[in-house]
Scaffold this motif. Structure first.
Motif, PDB file in Angstrom:
ATOM      1  N   LEU A 160       7.960  33.956  44.067  1.00  0.00           N
ATOM      2  CA  LEU A 160       8.116  34.681  42.681  1.00  0.00           C
ATOM      3  C   LEU A 160       9.130  34.133  42.491  1.00  0.00           C
ATOM      4  N   ALA A 161      10.384  33.108  42.075  1.00  0.00           N
ATOM      5  CA  ALA A 161      11.402  32.566  41.372  1.00  0.00           C
ATOM      6  C   ALA A 161      10.785  31.837  40.577  1.00  0.00           C
ATOM      7  N   ALA A 183      17.400  33.492  44.374  1.00  0.00           N
ATOM      8  CA  ALA A 183      16.708  32.347  43.699  1.00  0.00           C
ATOM      9  C   ALA A 183      15.908  33.208  42.369  1.00  0.00           C
ATOM     10  N   ALA A 184      15.010  34.602  43.053  1.00  0.00           N
ATOM     11  CA  ALA A 184      14.119  35.109  42.379  1.00  0.00           C
ATOM     12  C   ALA A 184      15.253  36.409  42.035  1.00  0.00           C
ATOM     13  N   ALA A 215       3.288  37.662  29.496  1.00  0.00           N
ATOM     14  CA  ALA A 215       2.882  36.751  31.073  1.00  0.00           C
ATOM     15  C   ALA A 215       3.287  38.305  31.832  1.00  0.00           C
ATOM     16  N   VAL A 216       2.322  38.061  32.851  1.00  0.00           N
ATOM     17  CA  VAL A 216       2.466  39.487  33.887  1.00  0.00           C
ATOM     18  C   VAL A 216       2.720  39.350  35.336  1.00  0.00           C
ATOM     19  N   VAL A 217       3.516  38.458  35.792  1.00  0.00           N
ATOM     20  CA  VAL A 217       3.413  38.151  37.306  1.00  0.00           C
ATOM     21  C   VAL A 217       3.221  39.161  37.999  1.00  0.00           C
ATOM     22  N   THR A 218       2.951  39.084  39.214  1.00  0.00           N
ATOM     23  CA  THR A 218       2.439  40.613  39.777  1.00  0.00           C
ATOM     24  C   THR A 218       2.745  40.101  41.630  1.00  0.00           C
ATOM     25  N   VAL A 219       3.482  40.709  41.685  1.00  0.00           N
ATOM     26  CA  VAL A 219       3.833  40.883  43.325  1.00  0.00           C
ATOM     27  C   VAL A 219       3.285  41.340  44.268  1.00  0.00           C
ATOM     28  N   ASP A 220       2.364  40.765  45.620  1.00  0.00           N
ATOM     29  CA  ASP A 220       0.806  41.226  46.137  1.00  0.00           C
ATOM     30  C   ASP A 220       1.778  40.852  47.867  1.00  0.00           C
ATOM     31  N   PHE A 221       2.590  41.742  48.381  1.00  0.00           N
ATOM     32  CA  PHE A 221       2.433  41.506  50.175  1.00  0.00           C
ATOM     33  C   PHE A 221       2.350  42.604  50.919  1.00  0.00           C
ATOM     34  N   PRO A 222       1.258  42.729  51.209  1.00  0.00           N
ATOM     35  CA  PRO A 222       0.570  44.243  52.112  1.00  0.00           C
ATOM     36  C   PRO A 222       2.015  44.662  53.182  1.00  0.00           C
ATOM     37  N   PRO A 223       1.883  45.295  53.814  1.00  0.00           N
ATOM     38  CA  PRO A 223       1.367  46.721  53.296  1.00  0.00           C
ATOM     39  C   PRO A 223       2.841  46.968  52.423  1.00  0.00           C
ATOM     40  N   VAL A 224       3.723  47.048  52.655  1.00  0.00           N
ATOM     41  CA  VAL A 224       5.270  47.909  51.522  1.00  0.00           C
ATOM     42  C   VAL A 224       5.791  46.481  50.475  1.00  0.00           C
ATOM     43  N   ASN A 225       5.094  45.332  50.354  1.00  0.00           N
ATOM     44  CA  ASN A 225       5.958  44.401  49.706  1.00  0.00           C
ATOM     45  C   ASN A 225       7.014  44.090  50.653  1.00  0.00           C
ATOM     46  N   ALA A 226       7.179  43.916  51.726  1.00  0.00           N
ATOM     47  CA  ALA A 226       8.905  42.970  51.874  1.00  0.00           C
ATOM     48  C   ALA A 226       8.198  41.337  52.303  1.00  0.00           C
ATOM     49  N   LEU A 227       9.139  41.125  51.228  1.00  0.00           N
ATOM     50  CA  LEU A 227       9.361  39.205  50.694  1.00  0.00           C
ATOM     51  C   LEU A 227       9.251  38.505  51.847  1.00  0.00           C
ATOM     52  N   PRO A 228       8.448  38.019  52.297  1.00  0.00           N
ATOM     53  CA  PRO A 228       9.200  36.630  53.363  1.00  0.00           C
ATOM     54  C   PRO A 228       9.758  35.261  52.456  1.00  0.00           C
ATOM     55  N   VAL A 229      10.273  35.381  53.348  1.00  0.00           N
ATOM     56  CA  VAL A 229      11.407  34.064  52.704  1.00  0.00           C
ATOM     57  C   VAL A 229      10.118  32.953  51.474  1.00  0.00           C
ATOM     58  N   GLN A 230       9.422  32.892  51.888  1.00  0.00           N
ATOM     59  CA  GLN A 230       8.390  31.658  50.814  1.00  0.00           C
ATOM     60  C   GLN A 230       8.346  33.049  49.448  1.00  0.00           C
ATOM     61  N   GLY A 231       8.049  33.852  50.103  1.00  0.00           N
ATOM     62  CA  GLY A 231       7.846  34.278  48.879  1.00  0.00           C
ATOM     63  C   GLY A 231       8.866  34.728  47.973  1.00  0.00           C
ATOM     64  N   TRP A 232      10.201  35.034  48.563  1.00  0.00           N
ATOM     65  CA  TRP A 232      11.039  34.836  47.024  1.00  0.00           C
ATOM     66  C   TRP A 232      10.947  34.518  46.553  1.00  0.00           C
ATOM     67  N   TYR A 233      10.953  32.368  46.892  1.00  0.00           N
ATOM     68  CA  TYR A 233      10.596  31.050  45.886  1.00  0.00           C
ATOM     69  C   TYR A 233       9.482  31.693  45.195  1.00  0.00           C
TER      70      TYR A 233
END
Length: 262
Positions: free
Chosen positions: A33-34, A85-86, A13-31
């Motif tokens: 990803l987890a 969590a992540a 399985a490949v889990v890919t993160v995509d939060f332009p422009p620099v993949n600085a994750l917002p709070v919900q993004g970390w959850y």
């Protein structure tokens, strides 16, 4: 944009993160990803998970702008809990996790990579914790899994970064490859791992976590206490405000070249 999961071949399985422009994750993004990593590990057909990212870099940590524009401490607390969590999801994933790192891997990115089972990196990858420059603390727990103790302390105090090649010399990066070959190299390692018996892999992951000399969850939680102390004292806001101001300041006009055009 967000977190997505693909299964390009059997057992992986490949889990890919995509939060332009620099993949600085917002709070919900970390959850998110987890949850994606937990779901991949819970799938009995998955024997290895690859953690990857799109864009300019693997991970730039938390979204500081979100923290600064949110009144009170809600976003700060959310980011800390989301990161925890992540990081835990990667560490506790029942199957091995291979991190495929390109570009910058900073802050929370170190938490993810430090908790992964193996790291494959592009030759443009750099790793570091600019936490002191951002008014924060944390993830020294995970940086200490990538470099020796005294180097970890020097990097932490100075906010300097190290290259993938340097980490390869320390043995924490499995391979360093040209950027165009990163996906292939990560998949090669994941494929080799996934060729093993799935039940034995899960037992092996549990056994290796069980003999870890450091409890990464407890030690990171301890670090977070100092981050909250810095936040309550006001020192964090000063540094985060300066960071946001620097990122929103207009670029100075380009100086005319002294060289004659050909």
């Amino acid at each position: 944009m967000g977190v997505s999961t693909a299964r390009p071949e059997a057992g992986v399985a490949v889990v890919t993160v995509d939060f332009p422009p620099v993949n600085a994750l917002p709070v919900q993004g970390w959850y998110d990803l987890a949850e994606a990593v937990r779901a991949a590990g819970a799938d009995p057909g998955v024997r290895c998970t690859v953690l990857a990212a799109t864009g300019r870099g693997f991970n730039a940590g938390v979204d500081i702008k979100e923290i600064q524009r949110t009144p009170g401490h809600t976003a700060l607390i959310g980011a800390n809990h989301g990161c925890a969590a992540a990081f835990s999801a990667v560490y506790d994933c029942p199957v091995p996790v291979v991190a495929a790192v390109h570009g910058f891997c900073l802050g929370g990115g170190i938490g993810l990579v430090g908790n992964a089972d193996a790291v494959v990196a592009a030759d443009n990858a750099t790793f570091g914790l600019p936490e002191l420059d951002r008014g924060a603390l944390g993830a020294a727990t995970h940086l200490a899994r990538l470099v020796p103790q005294h180097l970890m302390r020097t990097l932490y105090y100075t906010s300097r970064t190290v290259t993938a090649q340097e980490l390869h010399r320390h043995g924490s990066v499995w391979r360093v490859v040209p950027l165009r070959e990163l996906t292939r190299a990560a998949m090669e390692l994941a494929r080799e791992i996934a060729a093993k018996d799935g039940s034995l892999l899960r037992l092996a992951k549990a056994a290796l976590n069980g003999i870890d000399p450091v409890d990464v969850r407890r030690s990171y939680r301890y670090e977070q206490g100092f981050t909250f102390e810095a936040g309550l004292s006001g020192v964090s806001d000063r540094h985060r405000d300066a960071f946001v101001a620097a990122r929103t300041r207009p670029e100075p006009p380009e100086e005319p070249s002294m060289e004659r055009e050909s």
